[in-house]
Design a protein around this motif. Sequence first.
Motif, PDB file in Angstrom:
ATOM      1  N   LYS A  92      27.431 -14.960   6.752  1.00 19.77           N
ATOM      2  CA  LYS A  92      26.546 -13.939   6.222  1.00 19.77           C
ATOM      3  C   LYS A  92      26.102 -14.330   4.824  1.00 19.77           C
ATOM      4  CE  LYS A  92      26.375  -8.951   5.301  1.00 19.77           C
ATOM      5  NZ  LYS A  92      27.143  -7.680   5.306  1.00 19.77           N
ATOM      6  N   ASP A  93      24.818 -14.092   4.528  1.00 22.61           N
ATOM      7  CA  ASP A  93      24.294 -14.433   3.208  1.00 22.61           C
ATOM      8  C   ASP A  93      25.062 -13.690   2.115  1.00 22.61           C
ATOM      9  OD1 ASP A  93      22.521 -15.931   4.597  1.00 22.61           O
ATOM     10  OD2 ASP A  93      20.761 -14.717   4.148  1.00 22.61           O
ATOM     11  N   ASP A  94      25.270 -14.380   1.006  1.00 25.99           N
ATOM     12  CA  ASP A  94      26.019 -13.788  -0.105  1.00 25.99           C
ATOM     13  C   ASP A  94      25.128 -12.874  -0.935  1.00 25.99           C
ATOM     14  OD1 ASP A  94      28.471 -15.144   0.389  1.00 25.99           O
ATOM     15  OD2 ASP A  94      27.628 -16.967  -0.487  1.00 25.99           O
ATOM     16  N   PHE A  95      25.697 -11.786  -1.403  1.00 25.32           N
ATOM     17  CA  PHE A  95      25.008 -10.852  -2.287  1.00 25.32           C
ATOM     18  C   PHE A  95      24.935 -11.436  -3.691  1.00 25.32           C
ATOM     19  CE2 PHE A  95      25.347  -7.477  -5.471  1.00 25.32           C
ATOM     20  CZ  PHE A  95      24.271  -6.668  -5.140  1.00 25.32           C
ATOM     21  N   ALA A  96      23.767 -11.289  -4.355  1.00 24.76           N
ATOM     22  CA  ALA A  96      23.598 -11.871  -5.694  1.00 24.76           C
ATOM     23  C   ALA A  96      22.929 -10.919  -6.675  1.00 24.76           C
ATOM     24  CB  ALA A  96      22.797 -13.174  -5.598  1.00 24.76           C
ATOM     25  N   GLY A  97      22.851  -9.618  -6.327  1.00 27.03           N
ATOM     26  CA  GLY A  97      22.291  -8.654  -7.269  1.00 27.03           C
ATOM     27  C   GLY A  97      21.254  -7.749  -6.638  1.00 27.03           C
ATOM     28  N   GLN A  98      21.099  -6.569  -7.231  1.00 26.72           N
ATOM     29  CA  GLN A  98      20.132  -5.603  -6.715  1.00 26.72           C
ATOM     30  C   GLN A  98      19.721  -4.641  -7.804  1.00 26.72           C
ATOM     31  OE1 GLN A  98      20.662  -2.083  -6.408  1.00 26.72           O
ATOM     32  NE2 GLN A  98      22.727  -2.137  -7.248  1.00 26.72           N
ATOM     33  N   THR A  99      18.607  -3.986  -7.589  1.00 21.56           N
ATOM     34  CA  THR A  99      18.232  -2.824  -8.385  1.00 21.56           C
ATOM     35  C   THR A  99      17.203  -2.032  -7.605  1.00 21.56           C
ATOM     36  OG1 THR A  99      17.640  -2.033 -10.595  1.00 21.56           O
ATOM     37  CG2 THR A  99      16.264  -3.779  -9.677  1.00 21.56           C
ATOM     38  N   CYS A 100      17.013  -0.797  -8.016  1.00 17.66           N
ATOM     39  CA  CYS A 100      16.021   0.085  -7.401  1.00 17.66           C
ATOM     40  C   CYS A 100      15.330   0.838  -8.527  1.00 17.66           C
ATOM     41  CB  CYS A 100      16.715   1.044  -6.434  1.00 17.66           C
ATOM     42  SG  CYS A 100      15.573   2.030  -5.462  1.00 17.66           S
ATOM     43  N   LEU A 101      13.993   0.876  -8.502  1.00 14.86           N
ATOM     44  CA  LEU A 101      13.229   1.433  -9.616  1.00 14.86           C
ATOM     45  C   LEU A 101      12.197   2.429  -9.105  1.00 14.86           C
ATOM     46  CD1 LEU A 101      12.544  -1.988 -11.373  1.00 14.86           C
ATOM     47  CD2 LEU A 101      14.267  -0.306 -12.063  1.00 14.86           C
ATOM     48  N   PRO A 140       0.844  -1.196   0.000  1.00 13.88           N
ATOM     49  CA  PRO A 140       0.000   0.000   0.000  1.00 13.88           C
ATOM     50  C   PRO A 140       0.883   1.251   0.000  1.00 13.88           C
ATOM     51  CG  PRO A 140      -0.627  -1.545   1.745  1.00 13.88           C
ATOM     52  CD  PRO A 140       0.694  -1.982   1.235  1.00 13.88           C
ATOM     53  N   LEU A 141       0.519   2.229  -0.822  1.00 11.35           N
ATOM     54  CA  LEU A 141       1.337   3.432  -0.964  1.00 11.35           C
ATOM     55  C   LEU A 141       0.498   4.679  -0.701  1.00 11.35           C
ATOM     56  CD1 LEU A 141       3.187   2.469  -4.279  1.00 11.35           C
ATOM     57  CD2 LEU A 141       4.037   2.230  -1.941  1.00 11.35           C
ATOM     58  N   THR A 142       0.980   5.495   0.245  1.00  8.24           N
ATOM     59  CA  THR A 142       0.303   6.756   0.536  1.00  8.24           C
ATOM     60  C   THR A 142       0.895   7.904  -0.279  1.00  8.24           C
ATOM     61  OG1 THR A 142       1.778   7.288   2.384  1.00  8.24           O
ATOM     62  CG2 THR A 142      -0.176   5.971   2.887  1.00  8.24           C
ATOM     63  N   VAL A 143       2.193   7.823  -0.578  1.00 10.16           N
ATOM     64  CA  VAL A 143       2.852   8.843  -1.401  1.00 10.16           C
ATOM     65  C   VAL A 143       3.637   8.117  -2.501  1.00 10.16           C
ATOM     66  CG1 VAL A 143       4.331  10.900  -1.404  1.00 10.16           C
ATOM     67  CG2 VAL A 143       3.088  10.276   0.673  1.00 10.16           C
ATOM     68  N   PRO A 144       2.935   7.598  -3.503  1.00 11.52           N
ATOM     69  CA  PRO A 144       3.611   6.817  -4.544  1.00 11.52           C
ATOM     70  C   PRO A 144       4.615   7.626  -5.352  1.00 11.52           C
ATOM     71  CG  PRO A 144       1.319   7.246  -5.145  1.00 11.52           C
ATOM     72  CD  PRO A 144       1.470   7.661  -3.719  1.00 11.52           C
ATOM     73  N   GLU A 145       4.442   8.963  -5.385  1.00 14.44           N
ATOM     74  CA  GLU A 145       5.358   9.813  -6.164  1.00 14.44           C
ATOM     75  C   GLU A 145       6.781   9.766  -5.629  1.00 14.44           C
ATOM     76  OE1 GLU A 145       1.284  11.912  -6.045  1.00 14.44           O
ATOM     77  OE2 GLU A 145       2.585  10.773  -4.695  1.00 14.44           O
ATOM     78  N   LEU A 146       6.946   9.463  -4.336  1.00 16.26           N
ATOM     79  CA  LEU A 146       8.278   9.411  -3.734  1.00 16.26           C
ATOM     80  C   LEU A 146       8.717   7.983  -3.430  1.00 16.26           C
ATOM     81  CD1 LEU A 146       8.122  12.424  -1.242  1.00 16.26           C
ATOM     82  CD2 LEU A 146       9.307  12.323  -3.432  1.00 16.26           C
ATOM     83  N   ALA A 147       7.977   7.001  -3.926  1.00 17.33           N
ATOM     84  CA  ALA A 147       8.266   5.599  -3.607  1.00 17.33           C
ATOM     85  C   ALA A 147       9.197   4.987  -4.643  1.00 17.33           C
ATOM     86  CB  ALA A 147       6.976   4.796  -3.532  1.00 17.33           C
ATOM     87  N   MET A 148      10.115   4.151  -4.169  1.00 19.15           N
ATOM     88  CA  MET A 148      10.974   3.380  -5.062  1.00 19.15           C
ATOM     89  C   MET A 148      10.911   1.910  -4.685  1.00 19.15           C
ATOM     90  SD  MET A 148      14.239   5.819  -5.622  1.00 19.15           S
ATOM     91  CE  MET A 148      14.134   6.422  -3.952  1.00 19.15           C
ATOM     92  N   LEU A 149      10.899   1.073  -5.694  1.00 19.77           N
ATOM     93  CA  LEU A 149      10.851  -0.369  -5.497  1.00 19.77           C
ATOM     94  C   LEU A 149      12.276  -0.880  -5.315  1.00 19.77           C
ATOM     95  CD1 LEU A 149       9.123  -2.979  -5.470  1.00 19.77           C
ATOM     96  CD2 LEU A 149       9.601  -3.159  -7.920  1.00 19.77           C
ATOM     97  N   ARG A 150      12.539  -1.472  -4.169  1.00 20.38           N
ATOM     98  CA  ARG A 150      13.854  -2.060  -3.873  1.00 20.38           C
ATOM     99  C   ARG A 150      13.811  -3.553  -4.141  1.00 20.38           C
ATOM    100  NH1 ARG A 150      15.585  -1.217   2.017  1.00 20.38           N
ATOM    101  NH2 ARG A 150      17.107  -2.718   1.267  1.00 20.38           N
ATOM    102  N   ILE A 151      14.808  -4.051  -4.841  1.00 18.95           N
ATOM    103  CA  ILE A 151      14.889  -5.481  -5.151  1.00 18.95           C
ATOM    104  C   ILE A 151      16.315  -5.949  -4.867  1.00 18.95           C
ATOM    105  CG2 ILE A 151      14.669  -7.241  -6.943  1.00 18.95           C
ATOM    106  CD1 ILE A 151      12.828  -5.194  -8.434  1.00 18.95           C
TER     107      ILE A 151
END
Length: 586
Positions: free
Chosen positions: A543-552, A522-533
């Motif tokens: 520690k868990d190994d890193f395998a990739g990321q992006t932000c959209l 749910p998004l109250t201010v979608p204009e300032l929201a970014m999807l983190r993956i």
Amino acid sequence: MSKQTYKVCFCFRRRFRLAAAEAPEDIKALFNEYSENGVMGLDQLQRFLVEVQKEENATLEDAQAAVDSLHEFNIFHRKGLNIENFFKYLFGDVNPPLNPKLGVHHDMTAPLSHYFIFTGHNSYLTGNQLSSDCSDVPIIRALQRGVRVIELDIWPNSRKDNVNVLHGRTLTTPVELIKCLRSIKEHAFSASEYPVVITLEDHLTPDLQAKVAEMITQTFGDMLFSPGSDCLREFPSPESLKKKIIISTKPPKEYLEAKEVKLRESESKKGKDSGDDEAWGIEVTFKAKNDDEKDDDLDEREGDNNDEDDCKLHQNEAPEYKRLIAIHAGKGKGSISDWLRVDPDKVRRLSLSEQELEKAVNNHGKDIVRFTQRNILRVYPKGTRVNSSNYNPLVGWMHGAQMVAFNMQGYGRSLWLMHGMFRANGSCGYVKKPEFLLKAGPRNEVFDPKVKFPVLTTLRVTVYMGEGWHYDFRHTHFDTYSPPDFYTKVGIAGVPVDTIMKKTKVLEDNWIPNWDETFEFPLTVPELAMLRIEVHEYDMSEKDDFAGQTCLPVSELRKGIRAVPLHSRKGEKYESVKLLMRFEFV
């Protein structure tokens, strides 16, 4: 003959065969719905683009282009796509989560203060803040990525006859200013044609300021934006400043001290001998040291001064230098309330450290929003971030701060958010601020980030599967004797009430994990929201190994089923690693 016994040991290394990527069940079901006798024709593919991918204006030509993108499968062009081709199309580079055809699509004719601007901090450093080299190389890399604000700390060289760029009071090795200026000229518009701002943290004497003015004028020539007056009444627009270089700075504190020294020296000559003059010199040095100690660590003053009228103080500078300054910086005397006063007759830039901003938002959040509607706010990392780490940029963006300055040579989740924000608007380095940050109500009320707003929309995200690690990583990178155990973290970075992170289950021993899990945000201010993956490989003992990321940026997500490329910790795109995901707004 005696019998001898031999013990033979055999060591077996477990080997795992890589299975071919197979379409998830949901994808197969959609294919069956939009195909006939195992073939999806152009008409059916067009209908799929309109109804599932929400590309309302998709034409038969668009469907044909999708088919043509699978050039290695020419045999199917006359009839259409089978399930394997359809799956390859969905998971291909021609189906990204952001629309590359949009390009620059925000209104670029508003004042500069109406935009978030891709901003660097200590742009010349190759590594940490204390002992790394200063170079033009990180400046070039930043410009190639689309950064639009470059910061240079300028100091006299050891002979006091030229100008270097370095991080003052540290062990960083200098680079000549002229080299940095020439590199900026060469690469300023390689990624974007919109203006580049050079913020100067100035520690020079008037004669060296005049030298800098000559360097800048000769280097940039007609590229240089000159406002034609001491202070601008309103900032020009990015559109009007295409292919322009803008200088932003303030009169350095050293001039004010020098002026005070001259006044007191003239008084001392009336009745004091040379011994007294030496004592006076010690007093001046001590005063300067105490003033420095009041500032943040590592000389992080960012060029602001504590003088009430910044424009009046420019009279102490070399006139050639003064004329170069298009965006004036300064805090003014007094408290944060005084710093944030809005002058109807001129605009300026204010710099705050991350700590100053955090304190200010507690009691002056709406004042900051009101200030940034006309003026520019620059936020910079605290001096103790010696490893070139960064802070949460959302605090600044929520309050309208245009220049949230980051150490681009580092990496980490904060920098991933920065990269995500400026993937918007064609990656041109300027993102138009939401209207609610730009307008005041009938009673001069402005957006208050502390207020909890109603949910405007809900983003539904399905994480189908991932592939590509087998190609981009060594086969023993995650586990020596078995395939990796991947899981995906997906969530929102935005205003506090919208911020959340969730994760899929761990899939063991699989280079091509197929999660097929759905999450709602749910998004109250979608204009300032970014999807983190993020994708990680589960490790029971470490520690868990890193395998990739992006932000959209959520505001520019394409609806439907999309292939999402992942990036390294430093933001570099992997050649093959990607996720197949679906985005819906409900």
